[in-house]
Design an enzyme around this catalytic site. Sequence first.
Site, short mmCIF file in Angstrom:
data_model
loop_
_atom_site.label_atom_id
_atom_site.label_comp_id
_atom_site.label_asym_id
_atom_site.label_seq_id
_atom_site.Cartn_x
_atom_site.Cartn_y
_atom_site.Cartn_z
N ASN A 141 0.82 -1.20 0.00
CA ASN A 141 0.00 0.00 0.00
C ASN A 141 0.86 1.26 0.00
O ASN A 141 1.94 1.27 0.58
CB ASN A 141 -0.92 0.02 1.22
CG ASN A 141 -1.99 1.07 1.09
OD1 ASN A 141 -2.89 0.94 0.27
ND2 ASN A 141 -1.87 2.16 1.85
N GLU A 204 -0.52 1.54 -4.95
CA GLU A 204 -0.65 2.83 -5.61
C GLU A 204 0.61 3.20 -6.41
O GLU A 204 0.54 3.98 -7.35
CB GLU A 204 -0.98 3.93 -4.60
CG GLU A 204 -2.41 3.86 -4.03
CD GLU A 204 -2.61 2.83 -2.91
OE1 GLU A 204 -1.64 2.11 -2.58
OE2 GLU A 204 -3.73 2.75 -2.37
N ASP A 253 -6.66 20.52 9.49
CA ASP A 253 -6.91 19.61 8.36
C ASP A 253 -7.57 20.36 7.20
O ASP A 253 -7.67 21.58 7.20
CB ASP A 253 -7.74 18.41 8.83
CG ASP A 253 -7.41 17.16 8.01
OD1 ASP A 253 -7.26 17.27 6.78
OD2 ASP A 253 -7.30 16.07 8.60
MN MN Z 1 -4.51 1.74 -0.74
#
Ligand code: MN
Length: 447
Positions: A141, A204, A253
């Site tokens: 990941n 990714e 954020d």
């Molecule tokens: Mn992912």
Amino acid sequence: MSLKSFLEQMENRKEVLHIEDEVSPNFEIAYIMKSFSDNGPILLFEKVEDTKTKIAANVCGTRRRLCEALGVEQHQLYQRLLEAWRSPKKPRIVDDGAVKEVVEEPDLLRIPVLTHFERDAGPYITSAVVHAKSLDGTTENVSIHRFQVLDERHLAIRLVPRHLYKLWQMAKEAEVDLDIAISIGVHPAVMLAASSPLPFGVCEFDVANTLLNDNLRLIKCKYVDAYAVADAELVLEGRISATKEVAEGPFVDITGTYDIERKQPVVEVVNVMHRRDYVYQALLPSSTEHKLLMGMPFEAAIYEAVSKVVPKVCAVNLSVGGSGWLHAIISIEKQLDGDGKNALLAAFAAHLSLKHAVVVDSDIDVFNILDVEWAIATRFQAGEDLLVIENVRGSTLDSSANQETGLTTKMGIDATRPLSKPKEKFEKARIPASKRVEELTRKLHSL
Ligand code: MN
């Protein structure tokens, strides 16, 4: 295909503003970034207090720059992303890369990490692309995370319960720390791939490699079992602790409000690699850049989902005013009354954080908020065209959601023209113009 090569490309396009005055990573750089955060140029801070390292900021700050990074026009963007999602391709693993020019003992305090907002808990790394694997090596990941700098060797990582969190949970069950490689200062295509809503199990980096036409190169880390971008500016090798947690936050954020303090895992950094003259990449939370990077991949996801329920989707805008996350405007070519509401339902299903969505006809420019408001003013009847869905799961970033249950109310506005009423009533009036008058008007505007 690195951050460096992209900066050179943008330099040629006069998209880089060089700042020669000395500035501090403590608020000063963030303050200047904020003043340029809406569609501003790339900022290159040449002289940063107490360091020789330069800082690049606002790299992905406009839609146009992101499209250029992928080598597409705006109208091809979603197709390009969707194709890459469907055809991930393993990048080549190489032994050497520019990031290995300097390999050294960790001292995080020597990196000019910015402190951004007044009540932030401290300095935060905000452009970190994190790679990790499952213990059996079958699942990889890559995702972007914020890291609070704690001391020379330690960071706190914010792990929202998604894919990296899941890998960490799996390591925790086996009572081991999770190895991670943190790449900082990479090509925008890698950032976009890392923010894409891909299923667990799709790496990714493989999608980034497709976006970069098979030009992404990775290196294996020296001390941890993870991969880093070979031509990144800076790489931190680390381990997310299975047991040690620390107070992380508050930190601003995407909505521009403070995210709360939480217990989050500690990362021990065990090795640092960087280019000899590395540039540190800064990214201002809640800036347009932050919103584009987080939102644009979801525009593609909404585009795809809505395309399945209506004949044609023209454009999608997760608007900057909606924090690039909570508001969507979607333009469609409608065939039947009711298409608008189906489009809304599909959009809510494609992006779970979406709170308010507006559907408009193809003659409305989704990026022009005045045009969108005009469509709501002239084509929308709340009694018929409003969709309200109560008590559904939304975004944790929405300050107005129920703080205990996390539930929220979603609203859809179908501002498409009703097909049952005469078309002329909804037509945008235009003024005829000859080529000569068009030309003259353009000239007047360029004066
Ligand atoms: Mn992912």
